[in-house]
Design a protein around this motif. Structure first.
Motif, short mmCIF file in Angstrom:
data_model
loop_
_atom_site.label_atom_id
_atom_site.label_comp_id
_atom_site.label_asym_id
_atom_site.label_seq_id
_atom_site.Cartn_x
_atom_site.Cartn_y
_atom_site.Cartn_z
N VAL A 41 0.87 -1.17 0.00
CA VAL A 41 0.00 0.00 0.00
C VAL A 41 0.91 1.22 0.00
O VAL A 41 1.64 1.46 0.96
N LEU A 42 0.89 1.96 -1.10
CA LEU A 42 1.77 3.12 -1.24
C LEU A 42 1.06 4.39 -0.83
O LEU A 42 -0.12 4.58 -1.15
N ASN A 85 -5.12 -1.49 -7.65
CA ASN A 85 -5.95 -0.30 -7.51
C ASN A 85 -5.06 0.94 -7.59
O ASN A 85 -3.94 0.94 -7.07
N ILE A 86 -5.56 1.97 -8.26
CA ILE A 86 -4.86 3.24 -8.37
C ILE A 86 -5.86 4.35 -8.05
O ILE A 86 -7.00 4.33 -8.52
N ARG A 87 -5.44 5.27 -7.18
CA ARG A 87 -6.27 6.41 -6.80
C ARG A 87 -5.53 7.67 -7.17
O ARG A 87 -4.36 7.85 -6.80
N THR A 88 -6.22 8.54 -7.89
CA THR A 88 -5.58 9.76 -8.39
C THR A 88 -6.38 10.97 -7.95
O THR A 88 -7.62 10.98 -8.05
N PHE A 89 -5.65 11.97 -7.50
CA PHE A 89 -6.24 13.24 -7.09
C PHE A 89 -5.67 14.31 -8.02
O PHE A 89 -4.46 14.52 -8.06
N LEU A 90 -6.55 14.93 -8.82
CA LEU A 90 -6.14 15.96 -9.76
C LEU A 90 -6.66 17.32 -9.29
O LEU A 90 -7.78 17.41 -8.79
N THR A 91 -5.88 18.36 -9.51
CA THR A 91 -6.36 19.70 -9.16
C THR A 91 -7.17 20.32 -10.29
O THR A 91 -7.80 21.36 -10.09
N ASP A 92 -7.17 19.68 -11.46
CA ASP A 92 -7.95 20.18 -12.60
C ASP A 92 -8.35 19.00 -13.48
O ASP A 92 -7.53 18.49 -14.25
N VAL A 108 -0.87 10.53 -6.62
CA VAL A 108 -1.30 9.18 -7.01
C VAL A 108 -0.85 8.20 -5.94
O VAL A 108 0.30 8.24 -5.49
N GLU A 109 -1.78 7.33 -5.55
CA GLU A 109 -1.45 6.24 -4.63
C GLU A 109 -1.91 4.93 -5.24
O GLU A 109 -2.88 4.91 -6.01
N VAL A 110 -1.20 3.86 -4.95
CA VAL A 110 -1.56 2.56 -5.50
C VAL A 110 -1.52 1.48 -4.43
O VAL A 110 -0.85 1.62 -3.40
N THR A 111 -2.22 0.39 -4.73
CA THR A 111 -2.15 -0.83 -3.94
C THR A 111 -1.75 -1.94 -4.91
O THR A 111 -2.31 -2.03 -6.01
N ALA A 112 -0.80 -2.75 -4.50
CA ALA A 112 -0.32 -3.85 -5.34
C ALA A 112 -0.35 -5.15 -4.54
O ALA A 112 -0.21 -5.14 -3.31
N VAL A 113 -0.52 -6.26 -5.24
CA VAL A 113 -0.47 -7.59 -4.62
C VAL A 113 0.55 -8.41 -5.39
O VAL A 113 0.49 -8.53 -6.61
#
Length: 131
Positions: free
Chosen positions: A33-34, A79-86, A125-130
């Motif tokens: 979990v990054l 899983n990848i989670r991304t937070f963009l300001t635009d 960007v944060e990711v989860t890997a297995v």
């Protein structure tokens, strides 16, 4: 068992604030979990001011280095989670992200936020890997 780590291959986070990765042993599998990654170099400077593609490339490179330090690649990302300001710049982000995931794409969440903790950062960007 859970181990928190800050690989030496990427800039260290501020002391005592967070770890880059949590490595969780789950029997014969390992979950990574990054923490969210932004385009900040080893000197704490923003990379690619107002350049979404440059920031996205830097962030993806950083994520690859953190994963590699634990024997994983982007192919292990679930899983990848991304937070963009635009959100209007999502295409620029996609130009950096999409070519790196050559197999089945991971699950994904992308949201727009008003700002990030680093002034001028356009994405996190944060990711989860297995593995």
């Amino acid at each position: 068992m859970t181990v928190f780590d800050n690989p030496t291959t990427v800039p260290a986070p501020p002391p005592g604030r967070y770890s880059h990765v949590a490595r969780i042993e789950l029997g014969d599998k390992t979950m990574l979990v990054l923490s969210g990654q932004v385009a900040v170099d080893a000197e704490g400077r923003l990379v690619g001011e107002n350049d979404m593609r440059a920031q996205a490339e830097f962030v993806m490179d950083t994520i690859e280095k953190i994963l590699a330090a634990h024997g994983a690649t982007l192919a292990h990302v679930v899983n990848i989670r991304t937070f963009l300001t635009d959100m209007d710049r999502i295409g620029e982000y996609g130009e950096a992200r999409l070519p790196r995931f050559t197999g089945a794409p991971p699950t994904s969440t992308t949201v727009e936020v008003s700002r990030l903790f680093v002034p001028g950062a356009l994405l996190e960007v944060e990711v989860t890997a297995v593995v």
